[in-house]
Design a protein around this motif. Structure first.
Motif, PDB file in Angstrom:
ATOM      1  N   ASN A 141       0.807  -1.236   0.000  1.00 46.81           N
ATOM      2  CA  ASN A 141       0.000   0.000   0.000  1.00 46.81           C
ATOM      3  C   ASN A 141       0.830   1.272   0.000  1.00 46.81           C
ATOM      4  N   PHE A 142       2.048   1.215  -0.534  1.00 44.09           N
ATOM      5  CA  PHE A 142       2.790   2.430  -0.804  1.00 44.09           C
ATOM      6  C   PHE A 142       2.388   2.938  -2.195  1.00 44.09           C
ATOM      7  N   ALA A 143       2.209   4.243  -2.312  1.00 47.56           N
ATOM      8  CA  ALA A 143       1.748   4.826  -3.573  1.00 47.56           C
ATOM      9  C   ALA A 143       2.783   4.645  -4.670  1.00 47.56           C
ATOM     10  N   LEU A 144       2.308   4.220  -5.841  1.00 46.08           N
ATOM     11  CA  LEU A 144       3.152   4.133  -7.033  1.00 46.08           C
ATOM     12  C   LEU A 144       2.995   5.376  -7.901  1.00 46.08           C
ATOM     13  N   TYR A 145       1.753   5.838  -8.026  1.00 53.85           N
ATOM     14  CA  TYR A 145       1.505   7.038  -8.843  1.00 53.85           C
ATOM     15  C   TYR A 145       0.107   7.568  -8.572  1.00 53.85           C
ATOM     16  N   PHE A 146      -0.055   8.874  -8.810  1.00 51.80           N
ATOM     17  CA  PHE A 146      -1.338   9.559  -8.740  1.00 51.80           C
ATOM     18  C   PHE A 146      -1.629  10.156 -10.111  1.00 51.80           C
ATOM     19  N   LEU A 165       6.150  15.893 -13.891  1.00 54.00           N
ATOM     20  CA  LEU A 165       4.909  15.144 -13.688  1.00 54.00           C
ATOM     21  C   LEU A 165       3.929  15.918 -12.815  1.00 54.00           C
ATOM     22  N   GLU A 166       4.428  16.514 -11.740  1.00 55.69           N
ATOM     23  CA  GLU A 166       3.558  17.323 -10.890  1.00 55.69           C
ATOM     24  C   GLU A 166       2.984  18.503 -11.669  1.00 55.69           C
ATOM     25  N   ALA A 167       3.838  19.151 -12.460  1.00 53.26           N
ATOM     26  CA  ALA A 167       3.392  20.310 -13.234  1.00 53.26           C
ATOM     27  C   ALA A 167       2.326  19.913 -14.255  1.00 53.26           C
ATOM     28  N   GLU A 189       0.235  17.155 -14.196  1.00 50.34           N
ATOM     29  CA  GLU A 189      -1.005  16.659 -13.589  1.00 50.34           C
ATOM     30  C   GLU A 189      -1.642  17.684 -12.648  1.00 50.34           C
ATOM     31  N   GLN A 190      -0.827  18.618 -12.145  1.00 49.33           N
ATOM     32  CA  GLN A 190      -1.283  19.550 -11.113  1.00 49.33           C
ATOM     33  C   GLN A 190      -1.791  18.801  -9.877  1.00 49.33           C
ATOM     34  N   ILE A 191      -0.932  17.884  -9.408  1.00 49.61           N
ATOM     35  CA  ILE A 191      -1.198  17.108  -8.189  1.00 49.61           C
ATOM     36  C   ILE A 191       0.043  17.234  -7.318  1.00 49.61           C
ATOM     37  N   GLU A 192      -0.071  17.941  -6.201  1.00 47.42           N
ATOM     38  CA  GLU A 192       1.134  18.297  -5.456  1.00 47.42           C
ATOM     39  C   GLU A 192       1.851  17.103  -4.843  1.00 47.42           C
ATOM     40  N   CYS A 193       1.132  16.025  -4.473  1.00 46.13           N
ATOM     41  CA  CYS A 193       1.812  14.901  -3.813  1.00 46.13           C
ATOM     42  C   CYS A 193       2.720  14.134  -4.766  1.00 46.13           C
ATOM     43  N   ILE A 194       2.562  14.334  -6.080  1.00 42.89           N
ATOM     44  CA  ILE A 194       3.494  13.707  -7.023  1.00 42.89           C
ATOM     45  C   ILE A 194       4.913  14.198  -6.769  1.00 42.89           C
ATOM     46  N   ARG A 195       5.051  15.420  -6.239  1.00 45.68           N
ATOM     47  CA  ARG A 195       6.385  15.944  -5.948  1.00 45.68           C
ATOM     48  C   ARG A 195       7.167  15.000  -5.036  1.00 45.68           C
ATOM     49  N   PHE A 196       6.500  14.424  -4.054  1.00 42.87           N
ATOM     50  CA  PHE A 196       7.164  13.497  -3.150  1.00 42.87           C
ATOM     51  C   PHE A 196       7.691  12.278  -3.905  1.00 42.87           C
ATOM     52  N   LEU A 197       6.841  11.706  -4.767  1.00 42.17           N
ATOM     53  CA  LEU A 197       7.259  10.510  -5.508  1.00 42.17           C
ATOM     54  C   LEU A 197       8.405  10.823  -6.454  1.00 42.17           C
TER      55      LEU A 197
END
Length: 251
Positions: free
Chosen positions: A156-161, A203-205, A207-215
């Motif tokens: 259950n660790f995130a792979l992608y959003f 990828l963050e830019a 998708e405009q999904i801020e948590c992608i920055r962590f991945l």
């Protein structure tokens, strides 16, 4: 979590001029503003050593203060709630910071408790932050770009959003469960401080999904499944729905 050896706070970023629904946090919901409802509901869970609203608005600051709440004024302009929290938390001595969305006044205690419990499990040392996901079964919801989808590994660790339906269901003989990401995070303090210093990448830019920055920067996000199906207030129609839900809960 007050009985644990971790100091845990909730921070509620509260920006007044939201793009889709300006001043939504000050709209009336059962005799109090949306942001006050969110604050009081979070406080009532009893899970946190402190609950603090962080805002860019004097009106929101005064509203929270008038209800006896803790509130801080941001000193800088911020493009996202995580950056706003990072500025505020820098001078606070704590272990875990939970980002509660100011426009989600109905998030329940069980979901937050399950989120915090991951920091007491066997793989806790591997977790930079944790977040919630809820099953998506309606095809329109799965295809809706306003619903961020998440895929996870076996632990259950995130792979992608993504705002797109992920995974792409090419082989229809395989059963697929889709999950919606709920934007409530529990950060280790260092992870939220690191976030504000990491650059936004492609990828963050896109998708405009801020948590992608962590991945993109190699951080780990533990996802916690919840059946609780609270909703955010992004439009006037959402506010009408929230009022109806509130009236059902408080006849």
């Amino acid at each position: 979590m007050k009985n644990s050896n971790l100091h845990v706070i909730a921070m509620i970023p509260a920006r007044l001029q939201a793009t889709r629904f300006p001043r939504k946090l000050l709209q009336d919901l059962g005799g109090k503003s949306v942001i006050v409802r969110t604050y009081l509901n979070t406080k009532a869970t009893g899970l946190f050593d402190e609950v603090i609203v962080v805002t860019d608005s004097q009106e929101i600051f005064d509203d929270i203060k008038s209800h006896g709440g803790q509130v801080m004024m941001s000193q800088k302009e911020h493009s996202c709630g995580s950056d706003r929290i990072a500025e505020a938390v820098e001078t606070i001595n704590t272990d875990i910071v939970v980002n509660v969305q100011g426009d989600e006044p109905f998030t329940d205690k069980d979901s937050l408790e399950n989120l915090l419990n991951v920091f007491h499990q066997n793989d806790a040392e591997q977790i930079d932050l944790a977040s919630l996901m809820t099953p998506l079964n309606d095809l329109d919801d799965i295809q809706n770009p306003n619903y961020v989808k998440v895929i996870v590994n076996q632990q259950n660790f995130a792979l992608y959003f993504s705002r797109s339906p992920i995974p792409y269901h090419r082989n229809q003989t395989i059963s697929v469960q889709y999950y919606r990401h709920k934007g409530i995070y529990a950060f280790r303090k260092q992870a939220i401080l690191d976030f504000s210093k990491l650059p936004m990448l492609g990828l963050e830019a896109a998708e405009q999904i801020e948590c992608i920055r962590f991945l993109e920067h190699g951080k780990t996000i533990k996802m916690v499944q919840t059946q609780e199906n609270s909703f955010g207030i992004d439009t006037p129609q959402d506010l009408d729905r929230a009022k109806a839900f509130f009236n059902q809960q408080n006849p």
